[in-house]
Design a protein around this motif. Structure first.
Motif, short mmCIF file in Angstrom:
data_model
loop_
_atom_site.label_atom_id
_atom_site.label_comp_id
_atom_site.label_asym_id
_atom_site.label_seq_id
_atom_site.Cartn_x
_atom_site.Cartn_y
_atom_site.Cartn_z
N GLN A 284 0.81 -1.18 -0.08
CA GLN A 284 -0.18 0.01 0.10
C GLN A 284 0.75 1.26 -0.04
O GLN A 284 1.81 1.50 0.78
CB GLN A 284 -0.95 0.02 1.25
CG GLN A 284 -1.80 -1.02 1.26
CD GLN A 284 -2.87 -1.08 2.30
OE1 GLN A 284 -3.54 -0.06 2.70
NE2 GLN A 284 -3.36 -2.26 2.82
N THR A 285 0.87 2.06 -1.23
CA THR A 285 1.50 3.29 -1.18
C THR A 285 1.48 4.13 -0.17
O THR A 285 2.45 4.62 0.37
CB THR A 285 1.12 4.14 -2.63
OG1 THR A 285 1.47 2.93 -3.57
CG2 THR A 285 2.20 4.97 -2.96
N ILE A 286 0.44 4.39 0.41
CA ILE A 286 0.19 5.42 1.36
C ILE A 286 0.89 5.01 2.74
O ILE A 286 1.51 5.57 3.42
CB ILE A 286 -1.25 5.77 1.70
CG1 ILE A 286 -1.41 6.81 2.65
CG2 ILE A 286 -2.00 4.48 2.36
CD1 ILE A 286 -2.88 7.46 2.87
N LEU A 287 0.95 3.59 3.08
CA LEU A 287 1.52 3.01 4.29
C LEU A 287 3.11 3.18 3.98
O LEU A 287 3.90 3.29 4.74
CB LEU A 287 1.01 1.58 4.62
CG LEU A 287 -0.33 1.64 5.18
CD1 LEU A 287 -0.59 0.07 5.20
CD2 LEU A 287 -0.56 2.34 6.23
N ARG A 288 3.56 2.87 2.79
CA ARG A 288 4.98 2.92 2.41
C ARG A 288 5.51 4.15 2.53
O ARG A 288 6.66 4.33 2.96
CB ARG A 288 5.28 2.39 0.94
CG ARG A 288 6.54 1.79 0.71
CD ARG A 288 6.53 1.10 -0.58
NE ARG A 288 6.15 1.66 -1.79
CZ ARG A 288 5.08 1.45 -2.30
NH1 ARG A 288 4.24 0.40 -1.91
NH2 ARG A 288 4.64 2.10 -3.45
N ASP A 289 4.93 5.04 1.91
CA ASP A 289 5.30 6.56 2.23
C ASP A 289 5.21 7.02 3.62
O ASP A 289 6.16 7.87 3.96
CB ASP A 289 4.39 7.34 1.26
CG ASP A 289 4.29 7.27 -0.11
OD1 ASP A 289 5.29 6.67 -0.72
OD2 ASP A 289 3.57 7.72 -0.99
N GLY A 290 4.37 6.64 4.43
CA GLY A 290 4.30 6.83 5.83
C GLY A 290 5.35 6.27 6.47
O GLY A 290 5.93 7.05 7.39
N LEU A 291 5.90 5.40 6.28
CA LEU A 291 7.19 4.61 6.80
C LEU A 291 8.40 5.38 6.58
O LEU A 291 9.14 5.56 7.44
CB LEU A 291 7.36 3.13 6.60
CG LEU A 291 6.08 2.18 7.25
CD1 LEU A 291 6.27 0.72 6.38
CD2 LEU A 291 6.39 2.11 8.74
N GLN A 292 8.17 5.79 5.26
CA GLN A 292 9.58 6.80 4.82
C GLN A 292 9.74 7.91 5.40
O GLN A 292 10.66 8.55 6.06
CB GLN A 292 9.56 6.63 3.41
CG GLN A 292 10.74 7.50 2.92
CD GLN A 292 10.99 7.19 1.34
OE1 GLN A 292 10.31 6.35 0.72
NE2 GLN A 292 11.92 8.08 0.84
N GLU B 50 12.45 -0.22 -1.93
CA GLU B 50 11.03 -0.19 -1.62
C GLU B 50 10.46 -1.35 -2.57
O GLU B 50 10.76 -1.43 -3.64
CB GLU B 50 10.24 1.00 -1.78
CG GLU B 50 10.72 2.12 -1.02
CD GLU B 50 9.53 3.30 -1.40
OE1 GLU B 50 8.86 3.51 -2.10
OE2 GLU B 50 10.13 4.78 -0.63
N ALA B 51 9.79 -2.23 -1.89
CA ALA B 51 9.11 -3.45 -2.73
C ALA B 51 7.63 -3.44 -2.41
O ALA B 51 7.26 -2.97 -1.20
CB ALA B 51 9.76 -4.79 -2.28
N VAL B 52 6.91 -3.96 -3.32
CA VAL B 52 5.48 -4.07 -3.08
C VAL B 52 4.88 -5.38 -2.98
O VAL B 52 3.73 -5.72 -2.72
CB VAL B 52 4.67 -3.43 -4.39
CG1 VAL B 52 5.18 -1.82 -4.42
CG2 VAL B 52 5.12 -4.12 -5.81
N ASP B 53 5.79 -6.28 -3.04
CA ASP B 53 5.50 -7.91 -2.70
C ASP B 53 6.70 -8.61 -2.35
O ASP B 53 7.78 -8.18 -2.32
CB ASP B 53 4.55 -8.49 -3.89
CG ASP B 53 5.68 -8.47 -5.09
OD1 ASP B 53 6.71 -8.99 -4.97
OD2 ASP B 53 5.07 -7.94 -6.28
#
Length: 226
Positions: free
Chosen positions: A13-21, A35-38
């Motif tokens: 999930q892009t929004i969560l990935r961006d939030g972690l970053q 960054e990975a998506v799977d």
């Protein structure tokens, strides 16, 4: 550990990935290197980048986090893996640690808890959320770890174990019937008997028990957990 802490984030999930970053960008000791998506992409990135830390989502498309851990540890054994999930179930916790995760953090936790989890695993220790600590202790043997989960005694027949393995691998009753040359009704009866014997009543719980018995190899045949 000298220099910056190199981090890979695996989250679909892009929004969560961006939030972690965004959180880690506030701390100069961390450097996001990939960054990975799977799970498949996480394996590839860790083999290429050998990061110090992998923030790994439990549930992702193509290959989930638990399935990816074995290959990640093989390709980059020094990488510490912190599993991120919404699942506050002890069964998911046990599965993550059995697969080789170094820590388990809940996505609905506070930022301070995430940072504490990260620093704990980077120090070589396991991390369990405070809300799950009591259940973790209950499932652990006296020496620690999760090798002493409180699972039901293995009272299944040989045929029931075969059916359990196929269920854990994600096969439908119809497909299992075809593979074993029995009727779908017979498969359904086997599933009912297995659930009653083990007092386990969800596909996820049956999958975890199949892993416990060694019928399913974590990282290869585990049915997707969504």
């Amino acid at each position: 550990m000298t220099g910056k802490i190199r981090v890979v984030i695996a989250e679909d999930q892009t929004i969560l990935r961006d939030g972690l970053q965004a959180i880690l960008d506030n701390y100069p000791e961390f450097e996001i290197t990939g960054e990975a998506v799977d799970g498949l992409e996480a394996i590839r990135l860790c083999a290429k980048l050998t990061p110090d830390l992998l923030l790994l989502d439990f549930s992702m498309p193509r290959m989930n986090g638990v399935e990816a851990i074995a290959d990640i540890k093989k390709q980059s054994p020094q990488t510490r893996i912190l599993m991120l999930t919404m699942h506050d179930s002890g069964e998911y916790l046990a599965t993550a640690f059995k697969a080789g995760a170094d820590g388990y953090a809940l996505k609905n936790g506070k930022q301070e808890e995430l940072l504490r989890a990260i620093r704990t695993v980077l120090q070589g220790n396991k991390y369990v959320p405070e809300a799950m600590a009591e259940e973790y202790e209950a499932r652990s043997n006296p020496a620690g770890g999760l090798s002493g989960e409180r699972w039901p005694a293995p009272v299944l027949t040989k045929r029931e174990k075969v059916v359990l393995k196929l269920v854990a691998e994600g096969y439908s009753n119809k497909k299992i019937a075809s593979l074993l040359y029995i009727s779908p009704k017979t498969v359904d009866n086997h599933r009912t008997n297995i659930m009653e014997k083990l007092d386990l009543h969800t596909p996820q719980a049956l999958t975890f028990y199949a892993i416990h018995l060694g019928l399913v190899e974590v990282g290869r045949d585990l049915a997707p957990l969504r």
